[in-house]
Design an enzyme around this catalytic site. Structure first.
Site, PDB file in Angstrom:
ATOM      1  N   ARG A  49      -3.430  78.589  37.286  1.00 21.32           N
ATOM      2  CA  ARG A  49      -2.848  79.376  36.291  1.00 21.32           C
ATOM      3  C   ARG A  49      -3.224  78.938  34.985  1.00 21.32           C
ATOM      4  NH1 ARG A  49      -0.260  75.746  34.418  1.00 21.32           N
ATOM      5  NH2 ARG A  49       0.392  77.094  32.600  1.00 21.32           N
ATOM      6  N   ASP A 228      -1.345  83.896  26.458  1.00 19.53           N
ATOM      7  CA  ASP A 228      -2.113  84.468  27.597  1.00 19.53           C
ATOM      8  C   ASP A 228      -2.878  85.699  26.993  1.00 19.53           C
ATOM      9  OD1 ASP A 228      -1.388  83.399  30.285  1.00 19.53           O
ATOM     10  OD2 ASP A 228       0.344  82.996  29.108  1.00 19.53           O
TER      11      ASP A 228
END
Length: 323
Positions: A49, A228
């Site tokens: 991640r 992100d």
């Protein structure tokens, strides 16, 4: 700096090797992923991640598909959709896929270049952010607060927001780092605290809901987080809870910095309200360690990310410097 330079994701003899982040902090183990399906599963269950690490995973996944001679474009599309909010994943896929006409070896070479560049860009971006914090925050040593995990585990190595900490800590300028536990999957408590302890940086874990109180009590000199996706207007999508943290930082006039490589910038998305926000499974909220924490069948709102408006952000810092 020891372990901050170790790679979280790499290529070894035809397989993708990752640190299994679901096993931390209790067990540091590596997974060897030999197919795109295995890689997608690791991405979706968060064994790998973090936006920059996902960019590397996207590129290496295309290399896997090309090596096995399967439907490379189809596998690439499947991989790019594994997590929709983090722009780096699709970016890494597209970059490697562009080399497909030159053959599997060219695809792999491009994927490996993505890994090397990410290490360099994260180190440079975090260095610029450390210098900016020195300008903005005269107090020494510094007291920092971060959310989720933006260290080497979220990148190929080194990290973004925690990369800032490594620069400042090496200069003896960090008093402590406050680590939001980051509900519901505790990426702060499980991963960020593990990284800080591994390097010997003083830290304290706090509940997400205590961050505003820490800011109000004057316990924080600067908030530093990763990203992100950064929209064209400067809005930032990051782990859910970032928006509330930015609101509290603005209320108490504490600088709020976002650190990311330029691959996280998304010029094709005009503003944050156009970013697709992934929603995750209800049992991440209604269970903990297999034990129910809510009534059976309780409805759940579980967004993985939120969007922080640009006006709440002191600076977005990339390898090019503050922007």
């Amino acid at each position: 700096m020891g372990s901050v330079d170790q790679r979280t994701i790499d290529w070894d003899d035809g397989v993708v090797v990752i640190v299994d982040q679901c096993a931390l902090p209790g067990d540091h183990r590596l997974l060897r992923l030999g197919t795109v399906t295995e890689l997608i599963d690791a991405i979706q269950r968060l064994a790998i991640r973090g936006a920059p690490a996902l960019g590397a995973a996207g590129a290496l996944g295309v290399a896997l598909a090309a090596r096995h001679g399967v439907d490379v474009e189809g596998e690439a599309e499947r991989l790019a959709q594994a997590r929709p909010t983090a722009v780096n994943l699709a970016w890494g896929v597209r970059r490697a896929l562009a080399k497909l006409p030159s053959g599997a070896d060219a695809v792999l070479a491009e994927a490996l270049a993505v890994l090397t560049e990410d290490e360099e860009l994260c180190r440079t971006a975090s260095g610029h952010a450390a210098d900016l914090i020195r300008e903005l925050c005269p107090r020494r040593p510094l007291r920092l607060l971060t959310h989720c995990n933006a260290g080497r585990l979220a990148t190929v190595s080194w990290g973004t927001a925690l990369g800032v900490v490594w620069h400042l800590h090496a200069a003896g300028e960090v008093e402590y780092v406050l680590v939001d536990e980051t509900r519901p999957l505790l990426q702060g408590a499980r991963l960020t605290a593990w990284e800080l302890a591994d390097v010997g940086v003083p830290y304290r874990v706090l509940p997400d809901v205590a961050a505003a109180s820490a800011l109000a009590r004057g316990l924080v000199d600067c908030v530093v987080v990763g990203a992100d996706r950064v929209a064209a207007n400067g809005d930032v999508a990051n782990k859910v809870g970032t928006y509330g943290l930015a609101l509290a930082a603005a209320r108490h006039r504490v600088p709020f910095l976002v650190v990311a490589p330029s691959s996280t910038l998304d010029a094709h998305t005009p503003s944050g309200d156009l970013i697709e926000i992934e929603e995750r499974a209800a049992d991440e909220v209604t269970y903990w360690g297999g034990v129910p924490t809510a009534p059976a069948g309780a409805p759940v709102f579980n967004p993985a990310f939120d969007v922080t408006p640009a006006e709440l952000i002191t600076a977005v810092v990339t390898e090019r410097g503050p922007g």
